[in-house]
Motif scaffolding. Sequence first.
Motif, PDB file in Angstrom:
ATOM      1  N   LYS A   1      16.578  -1.497  33.797  1.00  0.00           N
ATOM      2  CA  LYS A   1      16.347  -2.946  33.798  1.00  0.00           C
ATOM      3  C   LYS A   1      16.912  -3.574  35.064  1.00  0.00           C
ATOM      4  O   LYS A   1      16.264  -4.418  35.701  1.00  0.00           O
ATOM      5  CB  LYS A   1      16.999  -3.566  32.564  1.00  0.00           C
ATOM      6  N   ALA A   2      18.103  -3.143  35.455  1.00  0.00           N
ATOM      7  CA  ALA A   2      18.704  -3.662  36.683  1.00  0.00           C
ATOM      8  C   ALA A   2      17.918  -3.225  37.908  1.00  0.00           C
ATOM      9  O   ALA A   2      17.701  -4.008  38.840  1.00  0.00           O
ATOM     10  CB  ALA A   2      20.154  -3.178  36.791  1.00  0.00           C
TER      11      ALA A   2
ATOM     12  N   CYS B   1      11.456  -4.499  41.591  1.00  0.00           N
ATOM     13  CA  CYS B   1      10.083  -4.591  41.068  1.00  0.00           C
ATOM     14  C   CYS B   1       9.707  -5.954  40.516  1.00  0.00           C
ATOM     15  O   CYS B   1       8.572  -6.131  40.053  1.00  0.00           O
ATOM     16  CB  CYS B   1       9.880  -3.549  39.960  1.00  0.00           C
ATOM     17  N   ALA B   2      10.622  -6.906  40.527  1.00  0.00           N
ATOM     18  CA  ALA B   2      10.377  -8.182  39.857  1.00  0.00           C
ATOM     19  C   ALA B   2       9.219  -8.968  40.461  1.00  0.00           C
ATOM     20  O   ALA B   2       8.546  -9.718  39.771  1.00  0.00           O
ATOM     21  CB  ALA B   2      11.645  -9.029  39.869  1.00  0.00           C
ATOM     22  N   THR B   3       8.977  -8.797  41.744  1.00  0.00           N
ATOM     23  CA  THR B   3       7.928  -9.571  42.409  1.00  0.00           C
ATOM     24  C   THR B   3       6.546  -9.264  41.855  1.00  0.00           C
ATOM     25  O   THR B   3       5.725 -10.167  41.663  1.00  0.00           O
ATOM     26  CB  THR B   3       7.931  -9.302  43.929  1.00  0.00           C
TER      27      THR B   3
ATOM     28  N   ALA C   1      14.714  -5.268  38.126  1.00  0.00           N
ATOM     29  CA  ALA C   1      14.981  -6.632  38.581  1.00  0.00           C
ATOM     30  C   ALA C   1      15.224  -6.675  40.080  1.00  0.00           C
ATOM     31  O   ALA C   1      14.812  -7.618  40.772  1.00  0.00           O
ATOM     32  CB  ALA C   1      16.185  -7.198  37.834  1.00  0.00           C
ATOM     33  N   ALA C   2      15.847  -5.621  40.600  1.00  0.00           N
ATOM     34  CA  ALA C   2      16.183  -5.594  42.021  1.00  0.00           C
ATOM     35  C   ALA C   2      15.012  -5.209  42.909  1.00  0.00           C
ATOM     36  O   ALA C   2      14.897  -5.697  44.036  1.00  0.00           O
ATOM     37  CB  ALA C   2      17.348  -4.622  42.251  1.00  0.00           C
TER      38      ALA C   2
ATOM     39  N   GLY D   1       7.066  -7.680  37.358  1.00  0.00           N
ATOM     40  CA  GLY D   1       7.864  -8.668  36.656  1.00  0.00           C
ATOM     41  C   GLY D   1       8.861  -8.051  35.693  1.00  0.00           C
ATOM     42  O   GLY D   1       8.947  -6.838  35.532  1.00  0.00           O
ATOM     43  N   ASP D   2       9.618  -8.912  35.020  1.00  0.00           N
ATOM     44  CA  ASP D   2      10.681  -8.454  34.139  1.00  0.00           C
ATOM     45  C   ASP D   2      10.158  -7.708  32.917  1.00  0.00           C
ATOM     46  O   ASP D   2      10.851  -6.858  32.362  1.00  0.00           O
ATOM     47  CB  ASP D   2      11.526  -9.645  33.674  1.00  0.00           C
ATOM     48  N   THR D   3       8.942  -8.037  32.478  1.00  0.00           N
ATOM     49  CA  THR D   3       8.409  -7.413  31.262  1.00  0.00           C
ATOM     50  C   THR D   3       7.340  -6.366  31.551  1.00  0.00           C
ATOM     51  O   THR D   3       6.861  -5.714  30.639  1.00  0.00           O
ATOM     52  CB  THR D   3       7.812  -8.468  30.320  1.00  0.00           C
TER      53      THR D   3
ATOM     54  N   TYR E   1      10.396   0.257  31.770  1.00  0.00           N
ATOM     55  CA  TYR E   1       9.060  -0.306  31.577  1.00  0.00           C
ATOM     56  C   TYR E   1       8.340   0.331  30.393  1.00  0.00           C
ATOM     57  O   TYR E   1       7.561  -0.328  29.698  1.00  0.00           O
ATOM     58  CB  TYR E   1       8.234  -0.170  32.852  1.00  0.00           C
TER      59      TYR E   1
END
Length: 260
Positions: A88-89, A95-97, A92-93, A100-102, A157
Motif C-alpha cells: 500500500k505504501a 503508482c498513485a498517479t 501510494a509512492a 490510484g489508491d484502489t 492491488y
Amino acid sequence: MKIGALERNEAEVRGIGFRDLFPAGIHLRVYDLENSAMRNLRPSVLFAGSTVALAAAVGLAIAQMNGSPGGWSNSANGGEAGDPRHGKAGAAAHCATCPGDTGNDTNPLYPKLAGQKAAYLYAQLWAFKQGSRPSAVMGSIVKPLSDSDLADVSAFYADQTMHPDKAADRALASEGEQIYYAGRPSCAMCHEGGGMPMMSMMGGGVQNAPRLNGQHAAYVLQQLDAYATGQRQGSVMNRVAESLSEQERKAVAEYLAGRP
C-alpha cells in the motif's frame, strides 16, 4: 503440427498458437451454449482422447509462457506472496498517479489493477523492469523497486475490489460473449481455466493469464490490437488476437468491460 512434435525445444515452440498445436484429425466442438449466461461451461469433443490432446497442447504453450521473462516462479522473489501492507505504501509512492489508491483507474486507456492476480501483476512489473515488455513510462517507475517491492505492490492491488464498467453497447457485448466462450480457442479456456476439467489437469498452468472481468473496453481493445500486430509479444495471445477481426476484438472488449 502433429502431437509428436510437441517434444521440440522451447525455442521452436515459441510463438505457436492453439491451432498449430492440435493434432491432425482432432476437431473440437464449440462449447455448449444452452445456458444463456454461458457461465457453466461443458467442453465436448467428438471422440475419446481429444481432451487429453488439447490439454497437452495448451499446457505446453502456457508452460512456455510461464517460463518466459517476467514469470512469477523464475524471479528472485520465488513464489513468495507479497505483503499488501507494505504494498500500500509502495503503491501510494509510485503508482498513485495512474491506477490510484484502489487500482480502479478511470482513464479508459489505463488498466484497472484492482482484483488482478498478484502473480500476473508481478510478472508484468518484472517484465517492465527487465525490458522484456518495453515501456519508457513503466520502466522508469519500476526501475528503483526491488523484487520484494514488486511483490508487495502486486499483493496490495490484488486485494482491492474491481469496479466494472457498464457495457455501452449491449448487442456488441452479446456478440463478444459468444466469442469469449465459444471461440476457437475459447478465451475462457485460459482466463477462466478453473471451471474447465481439462485445464485442471494442468494444475497452475494459467497463473499468468490475467483476470479480464470489468476491465476498460478501450484498454482491452488496445492490448488485443497490440497482440494482433505483434507490438506486444505473447506466445499464445499473438495468434489468438490475430485470428480475430477488428469487430470481434471490439466485441470481446465490450463484453468484458461489463462483467463483475
